[in-house]
Design a protein around this motif. Structure first.
Motif, PDB file in Angstrom:
ATOM      1  N   LYS A 192       0.837  -1.208   0.000  1.00 57.82           N
ATOM      2  CA  LYS A 192       0.000   0.000   0.000  1.00 57.82           C
ATOM      3  C   LYS A 192       0.869   1.254   0.000  1.00 57.82           C
ATOM      4  CE  LYS A 192      -3.991  -2.063   2.266  1.00 57.82           C
ATOM      5  NZ  LYS A 192      -4.735  -2.194   3.510  1.00 57.82           N
ATOM      6  N   ARG A 193       1.953   1.231   0.797  1.00 59.61           N
ATOM      7  CA  ARG A 193       2.864   2.388   0.824  1.00 59.61           C
ATOM      8  C   ARG A 193       3.511   2.604  -0.537  1.00 59.61           C
ATOM      9  NH1 ARG A 193       3.891   0.766   6.174  1.00 59.61           N
ATOM     10  NH2 ARG A 193       5.565  -0.631   5.552  1.00 59.61           N
ATOM     11  N   ARG A 194       3.969   1.509  -1.175  1.00 61.18           N
ATOM     12  CA  ARG A 194       4.592   1.635  -2.501  1.00 61.18           C
ATOM     13  C   ARG A 194       3.584   2.162  -3.511  1.00 61.18           C
ATOM     14  NH1 ARG A 194       6.887  -3.277  -1.045  1.00 61.18           N
ATOM     15  NH2 ARG A 194       5.420  -4.433  -2.334  1.00 61.18           N
ATOM     16  N   GLU A 195       2.346   1.662  -3.423  1.00 64.88           N
ATOM     17  CA  GLU A 195       1.317   2.096  -4.364  1.00 64.88           C
ATOM     18  C   GLU A 195       1.001   3.577  -4.188  1.00 64.88           C
ATOM     19  OE1 GLU A 195      -3.355   1.259  -4.874  1.00 64.88           O
ATOM     20  OE2 GLU A 195      -2.079  -0.536  -4.979  1.00 64.88           O
ATOM     21  N   SER A 196       0.835   4.004  -2.946  1.00 59.23           N
ATOM     22  CA  SER A 196       0.503   5.411  -2.712  1.00 59.23           C
ATOM     23  C   SER A 196       1.680   6.311  -3.066  1.00 59.23           C
ATOM     24  CB  SER A 196       0.044   5.651  -1.278  1.00 59.23           C
ATOM     25  OG  SER A 196       1.091   5.396  -0.378  1.00 59.23           O
ATOM     26  N   ALA A 197       2.910   5.826  -2.889  1.00 60.74           N
ATOM     27  CA  ALA A 197       4.080   6.621  -3.253  1.00 60.74           C
ATOM     28  C   ALA A 197       4.216   6.760  -4.763  1.00 60.74           C
ATOM     29  CB  ALA A 197       5.345   5.986  -2.682  1.00 60.74           C
ATOM     30  N   SER A 198       3.722   5.760  -5.514  1.00 61.86           N
ATOM     31  CA  SER A 198       3.830   5.815  -6.969  1.00 61.86           C
ATOM     32  C   SER A 198       2.681   6.596  -7.620  1.00 61.86           C
ATOM     33  CB  SER A 198       3.895   4.409  -7.560  1.00 61.86           C
ATOM     34  OG  SER A 198       2.654   3.753  -7.372  1.00 61.86           O
ATOM     35  N   GLN A 199       1.647   6.931  -6.847  1.00 64.89           N
ATOM     36  CA  GLN A 199       0.515   7.691  -7.377  1.00 64.89           C
ATOM     37  C   GLN A 199       0.921   9.141  -7.577  1.00 64.89           C
ATOM     38  OE1 GLN A 199      -2.491   6.406  -8.220  1.00 64.89           O
ATOM     39  NE2 GLN A 199      -1.691   4.398  -7.665  1.00 64.89           N
TER      40      GLN A 199
END
Length: 165
Positions: free
Chosen positions: A155-162
């Motif tokens: 989730k952290r990686r996904e939100s950081a890539s948004q």
């Protein structure tokens, strides 16, 4: 859909998370659930550990009984039928993944639900993965449930890539 589900348990948060999912699936399908605890005493680890803790096998067996009792209690609360099983890795011939496979075959499992730490890179290479090895050996569907830490990292990686708006 599934009538016989096997769920390896080891006392970790990751396996508890996977067991939660196995219970949901078993309840939804009126399936029998078999929690499985595998005792693993590899010769090298056993010899080193025996120096410091001579009753390690007995301690692992007690841990398996305790985890099995907890699983039965949880299953009863959720109205899921099944009986826990404990199995030992043979000192000559197999590893944990192979032991899980033999138990799944003996139980007639139609699904195996197990946790995975979701390790990547060098950590996966060095630490290995029982779940990954089992998945390669399995003859039935396998559901890998990431540990909560792996889910949070994703989730952290996904939100950081948004892209920010």
């Amino acid at each position: 859909m599934y009538k016989r589900i096997l769920a390896p348990i080891d006392g970790s948060i990751t396996s508890a998370h996977a067991f939660d999912e196995a219970i949901k699936i078993a309840r939804a399908n009126d399936a029998e659930l078999q929690p499985l605890y595998v005792v693993d005493l590899q010769p090298v680890a056993y010899n080193a550990a025996a120096t410091f803790y001579p009753d390690i096998r007995e301690a692992l067996l007690e841990e398996g009984k305790r985890l099995g009792a907890q699983a039965v209690e949880r299953m009863a609360r959720e109205s899921v039928k099944g009986t826990p099983r404990m199995s030992e890795v043979e000192l000559t011939g197999n590893d944990i993944a192979q032991r899980i496979l033999r138990c799944a075959e003996g139980f007639g499992a139609e699904l195996v639900v197990m946790g995975t730490h979701g390790r990547r890179g060098w950590r996966r290479l060095v630490l290995g993965s029982v779940a990954e090895r089992f998945m390669r050996l399995a003859h039935c569907p396998v559901m890998l449930v990431p540990g909560r830490e792996a889910e949070e990292d994703a989730k952290r990686r996904e939100s950081a890539s948004q892209p920010t708006k």
